[in-house]
Design an enzyme around this catalytic site. Structure first.
Site, PDB file in Angstrom:
ATOM      1  N   HIS A  35       0.844  -1.204   0.000  1.00  0.00           N
ATOM      2  CA  HIS A  35       0.000   0.000   0.000  1.00  0.00           C
ATOM      3  C   HIS A  35       0.876   1.250   0.000  1.00  0.00           C
ATOM      4  CE1 HIS A  35      -3.575   2.404   1.504  1.00  0.00           C
ATOM      5  NE2 HIS A  35      -2.572   3.171   1.912  1.00  0.00           N
ATOM      6  N   GLU A  36       1.882   1.289   0.870  1.00  0.00           N
ATOM      7  CA  GLU A  36       2.745   2.473   0.954  1.00  0.00           C
ATOM      8  C   GLU A  36       3.655   2.594  -0.265  1.00  0.00           C
ATOM      9  OE1 GLU A  36       2.011   4.621   3.052  1.00  0.00           O
ATOM     10  OE2 GLU A  36       0.670   3.344   4.213  1.00  0.00           O
TER      11      GLU A  36
ATOM     12  N   GLU B 105      -6.218   6.801  -1.477  1.00  0.00           N
ATOM     13  CA  GLU B 105      -6.143   5.670  -0.537  1.00  0.00           C
ATOM     14  C   GLU B 105      -6.714   4.404  -1.161  1.00  0.00           C
ATOM     15  OE1 GLU B 105      -4.603   5.381   2.348  1.00  0.00           O
ATOM     16  OE2 GLU B 105      -3.877   7.433   2.075  1.00  0.00           O
TER      17      GLU B 105
ATOM     18  N   HIS C 268       1.697   4.315  -2.866  1.00  0.00           N
ATOM     19  CA  HIS C 268       1.684   5.770  -2.700  1.00  0.00           C
ATOM     20  C   HIS C 268       2.941   6.395  -3.308  1.00  0.00           C
ATOM     21  CE1 HIS C 268      -1.909   6.632  -0.512  1.00  0.00           C
ATOM     22  NE2 HIS C 268      -1.590   5.947   0.571  1.00  0.00           N
TER      23      HIS C 268
END
Length: 359
Positions: free
Chosen positions: A137-138, A188, A141
């Site tokens: 997930h990060e 997100e 980003h």
């Protein structure tokens, strides 16, 4: 069969060679990013200025007060990190830190050289598959450049704040803030998809969101019941609940966990996740060919589809009002057409027929 550190059987993950971040970006997120990337030079100026001051300060803060992860410190976390990066075909790993905090969380910070921070709660409460999803997930980003464009939006917000003493300036500021938070929430959702592609385990991605909602102990929690809870949140209640939901999310940078689980499930069920694992995804070497027009159209289509399919009571009412207005407009148009095609018009006369003689 091999096992991971949690003694669970490991599954072979597909390396998504050359995958572009456009593959996992939500249409509304991608539309905004594509438009921002067209601002040639502006993001470079922002990177240079903030990378010199803010980013260095942020990095020094975590270098001084957190643990930097590598093969010697938190080797389990480092192994999951490399696995997530390999699946997303990220050759150069960002720096990763573990910071003391009792809440499961992670964040990507920085612009010129972003780094990632996760909490000790994430290390302690997530199993290997869930941790891999969080780290993916990060990484998502970072690969999407969210940190850069979030900073740009913050700068624009500060500019608008200079006009806040004027009524028009205050209205403009709130509009910009609302738009910025809406984009952050879509970003997100994009990163959730990246986490799923990094771990390639839908159950683990769902468990991660469950732990974000209710802590680390899943021994008394049921996945099906959690998804039912998500469905009730989206469609249950009446107009009062709809108003409360707007208040809960309008000024939040993150969608609520049950909504994130529901959106991720829709993405999987829609077939996009399977197509990407099968090799059907955009490549990084074609990013330069991305069309601003097409991406913005896709964003508009996404909002239109969401509005059409939403089970929220307020949205349902707005749809009915819209249909009623459309019916009223259609009736008015038919009436005007019938008047225009009256007896005289049907005979091709330029003027209406004369009135009947008096009795």
């Amino acid at each position: 069969m091999t096992t991971d550190d949690d003694n669970r059987p490991t599954r072979r993950r597909v390396t998504l060679t050359g995958i572009s971040s456009r593959a996992w970006e939500h249409p509304a997120d991608r539309g905004a990013l594509t438009a921002l990337r067209e601002l040639r030079g502006f993001d470079d100026v922002v990177k240079a200025f903030f990378g010199m001051w803010n980013e260095r300060g942020f990095r020094l803060q975590f270098l001084a007060s957190a643990m930097r992860v590598d093969h010697r410190q938190y080797p389990r976390v480092y192994q999951r990190f490399t696995e997530a990066a390999t699946a997303l075909d990220v050759a150069e790993l960002p720096e990763l830190y573990v910071s003391q905090a009792p809440i499961i969380n992670g964040q990507a910070i920085g612009m010129d050289k972003p780094f990632i921070v996760i909490t000790t709660a994430a290390v302690e409460k997530l199993d290997d598959d869930e941790l891999r999803a969080l780290l993916g997930h990060e990484i998502g980003h970072v690969r999407s450049g969210h940190a850069v464009y979030k900073t740009i939006m913050m700068i624009l917000t500060r500019w608008a704040a200079n006009l806040s003493w004027l009524p028009v300036g205050a209205i403009a500021l709130r509009a910009i803030l609302a738009a910025m938070f809406e984009w952050w929430r879509k970003a997100e959702l994009s990163a959730d998809r990246a986490g799923l592609l990094a771990g390639q385990d839908p159950a683990a991605s769902t468990r991660l969101l469950m732990k974000l909602a209710g802590g680390g102990d899943l021994s008394q929690i049921d996945t099906a019941a959690f998804l039912e809870q998500a469905a009730e949140y989206e469609s249950g209640g009446d107009l009062r609940d709809s108003i409360h939901k707007i208040g809960m999310t309008a000024w939040s940078s993150h969608p609520v966990p049950v909504a994130r689980a529901s959106e991720l499930r829709k993405w999987i069920d829609g077939g996009e996740y399977g197509r990407i694992l099968g090799g059907d995804y955009p490549r990084r070497d074609s990013d330069g060919d991305a069309s601003v027009t097409e991406d913005i159209k896709a964003a508009a289509d996404s909002y239109r589809e969401s509005f059409s399919n939403s089970q929220d009571p307020l949205v349902g009412l707005l749809r009915k009002l819209g249909d009623g207005a459309a019916d009223l407009a259609g009736s008015a148009a038919r009436g005007a057409r019938d008047w225009a095609s009256g007896p005289g018009r049907r005979r091709g006369e330029d003027t209406p027929p004369p009135p009947p003689p008096p009795a």
